[in-house]
Each structure stands twice: as C-alpha cells, then as structure tokens.
Design a protein around this motif. Structure first.
Motif, PDB file in Angstrom:
ATOM      1  N   LYS A 178      -6.972   1.890   0.915  1.00 37.68           N
ATOM      2  CA  LYS A 178      -7.568   3.143   1.362  1.00 37.68           C
ATOM      3  C   LYS A 178      -8.072   3.923   0.156  1.00 37.68           C
ATOM      4  CE  LYS A 178      -6.797   7.124   4.265  1.00 37.68           C
ATOM      5  NZ  LYS A 178      -5.883   7.839   5.104  1.00 37.68           N
TER       6      LYS A 178
ATOM      7  N   THR B   1      -1.733   1.436   0.113  1.00 33.51           N
ATOM      8  CA  THR B   1      -2.522   2.510  -0.496  1.00 33.51           C
ATOM      9  C   THR B   1      -3.717   1.994  -1.275  1.00 33.51           C
ATOM     10  OG1 THR B   1      -1.147   2.522  -2.446  1.00 33.51           O
ATOM     11  CG2 THR B   1      -0.543   4.021  -0.672  1.00 33.51           C
TER      12      THR B   1
ATOM     13  N   ARG C 125       1.843   7.093   9.726  1.00 35.03           N
ATOM     14  CA  ARG C 125       0.812   7.429   8.749  1.00 35.03           C
ATOM     15  C   ARG C 125       0.000   8.609   9.256  1.00 35.03           C
ATOM     16  NH1 ARG C 125       0.785   5.192   3.744  1.00 35.03           N
ATOM     17  NH2 ARG C 125       1.560   3.081   3.804  1.00 35.03           N
ATOM     18  N   TRP C 126      -0.608   9.331   8.352  1.00 38.95           N
ATOM     19  CA  TRP C 126      -1.460  10.457   8.705  1.00 38.95           C
ATOM     20  C   TRP C 126      -2.739   9.926   9.338  1.00 38.95           C
ATOM     21  CZ3 TRP C 126      -1.172  15.859   7.667  1.00 38.95           C
ATOM     22  CH2 TRP C 126       0.063  16.262   7.163  1.00 38.95           C
ATOM     23  N   SER C 127      -3.120  10.503  10.457  1.00 41.40           N
ATOM     24  CA  SER C 127      -4.369  10.100  11.115  1.00 41.40           C
ATOM     25  C   SER C 127      -5.522  10.872  10.486  1.00 41.40           C
ATOM     26  CB  SER C 127      -4.300  10.399  12.613  1.00 41.40           C
ATOM     27  OG  SER C 127      -4.282  11.791  12.833  1.00 41.40           O
TER      28      SER C 127
ATOM     29  N   ARG D  18       5.212  17.337  11.765  1.00 40.60           N
ATOM     30  CA  ARG D  18       5.367  17.103  10.324  1.00 40.60           C
ATOM     31  C   ARG D  18       6.143  18.263   9.708  1.00 40.60           C
ATOM     32  NH1 ARG D  18       3.347  11.976   9.036  1.00 40.60           N
ATOM     33  NH2 ARG D  18       1.505  11.597  10.271  1.00 40.60           N
TER      34      ARG D  18
ATOM     35  N   LYS E 120      10.758   5.518  11.117  1.00 41.38           N
ATOM     36  CA  LYS E 120       9.615   5.572  10.218  1.00 41.38           C
ATOM     37  C   LYS E 120       8.703   6.722  10.603  1.00 41.38           C
ATOM     38  CE  LYS E 120       9.709   0.911   8.782  1.00 41.38           C
ATOM     39  NZ  LYS E 120       9.139   0.169   7.728  1.00 41.38           N
TER      40      LYS E 120
ATOM     41  N   ARG F  95       0.449   7.867  -3.432  1.00 40.02           N
ATOM     42  CA  ARG F  95       1.114   7.319  -2.254  1.00 40.02           C
ATOM     43  C   ARG F  95       2.029   6.193  -2.697  1.00 40.02           C
ATOM     44  NH1 ARG F  95      -1.960   8.203   2.788  1.00 40.02           N
ATOM     45  NH2 ARG F  95      -3.902   9.173   2.221  1.00 40.02           N
TER      46      ARG F  95
ATOM     47  N   HIS G  57       1.575  15.619   1.330  1.00 35.86           N
ATOM     48  CA  HIS G  57       0.339  14.945   1.696  1.00 35.86           C
ATOM     49  C   HIS G  57      -0.863  15.676   1.088  1.00 35.86           C
ATOM     50  CE1 HIS G  57      -1.830  11.892   3.798  1.00 35.86           C
ATOM     51  NE2 HIS G  57      -2.689  12.812   4.237  1.00 35.86           N
TER      52      HIS G  57
ATOM     53  N   GLU H 211      -5.620  14.781   8.971  1.00 37.27           N
ATOM     54  CA  GLU H 211      -6.144  15.120   7.647  1.00 37.27           C
ATOM     55  C   GLU H 211      -7.290  16.126   7.756  1.00 37.27           C
ATOM     56  OE1 GLU H 211      -7.019  11.472   5.570  1.00 37.27           O
ATOM     57  OE2 GLU H 211      -4.912  11.206   5.032  1.00 37.27           O
TER      58      GLU H 211
END
Length: 123
Positions: free
Chosen positions: A102, A99, A45-47, A76, A42, A94, A84, A51
């Motif tokens: 958020k 999703t 997720r983007w931190s 990445r 997996k 997403r 992203h 971002e």
C-alpha cells in the motif's frame, strides 16, 4: 511522647483490625480498569471511507482525538485514531508485511486516486 506513641499504636491497631478481613491490595484498588480487547481479537484495517472521514475531520480543525474517534463512529479508540493519523502524516510506520504493497499519499490531506480521479488531489 508517650501519648503520641499510644495514639500511633491505636491507629496501627485500628488499621490492622480493618484490613484483617483479608482484602488484598488488588481487591482494594478502586482505579477504573482499562478496557482491553479480548485475547486474539484483531482490529480491522482502516477502510478508505474511514481515512476520508479522518482527513476531513482533521482538515476542519478538530484535533481532539476523542472527538474525532466519536465522530468517526467506528469504535476506534482515540489513541488508535491518533496513531493512524501519524501513519498518514509519515511520522509513524505501519507494522506488518501488508504495508509494503500500500502506497502512502504524499500528503495526509490527499485523497486516494479512486476517490478524486487524480493522483494527489486535495479533498
């Protein structure tokens, strides 16, 4: 005409003799293989930090996703960084149930409230 047919027959015989060793088309394929993730692996997720770095790099004018991915230094892929960014811009959605919880910032350049102290402030 006979000489052309003889040459063609000689070429066919030579090619057939070379490939008669049993190499399949897949074995002869010399194109570079795509790097793939291990089955079941997996992607995290983007931190918020990733971002923030992504926003800063794009804001500074870097639009080459390979360079942006290298500058992020998180492993990445360029395609993942591009995707992203499209999510942050609202051009792409997403996937997944997480999703809905958020909220997306109104602008991809907007910092999160935790980073700026104010909703929607620019970085």
């Amino acid at each position: 005409e006979n000489s052309q047919a003889a040459v063609a027959d000689a070429v066919v015989a030579a090619v057939t003799a070379e490939t008669a060793g049993g190499a399949t088309a897949r074995e002869c394929d010399t194109r570079p293989k795509k790097k793939r993730r291990a089955p079941g692996a997996k992607v995290p997720r983007w931190s918020e930090d990733e971002e923030t770095k992504l926003r800063a790099l794009v804001k500074s004018g870097v639009k080459d996703w390979a360079k942006v991915a290298a500058e992020l230094g998180t492993g990445r892929s360029p395609a993942g960084v591009d995707q992203h960014w499209q999510i942050l811009c609202g051009k792409r959605r997403r996937s997944g149930a997480a999703t809905a919880a958020k909220q997306q910032p109104s602008s991809p350049y907007a910092a999160s409230p935790a980073q700026s102290g104010a909703e929607g402030a620019l970085v």
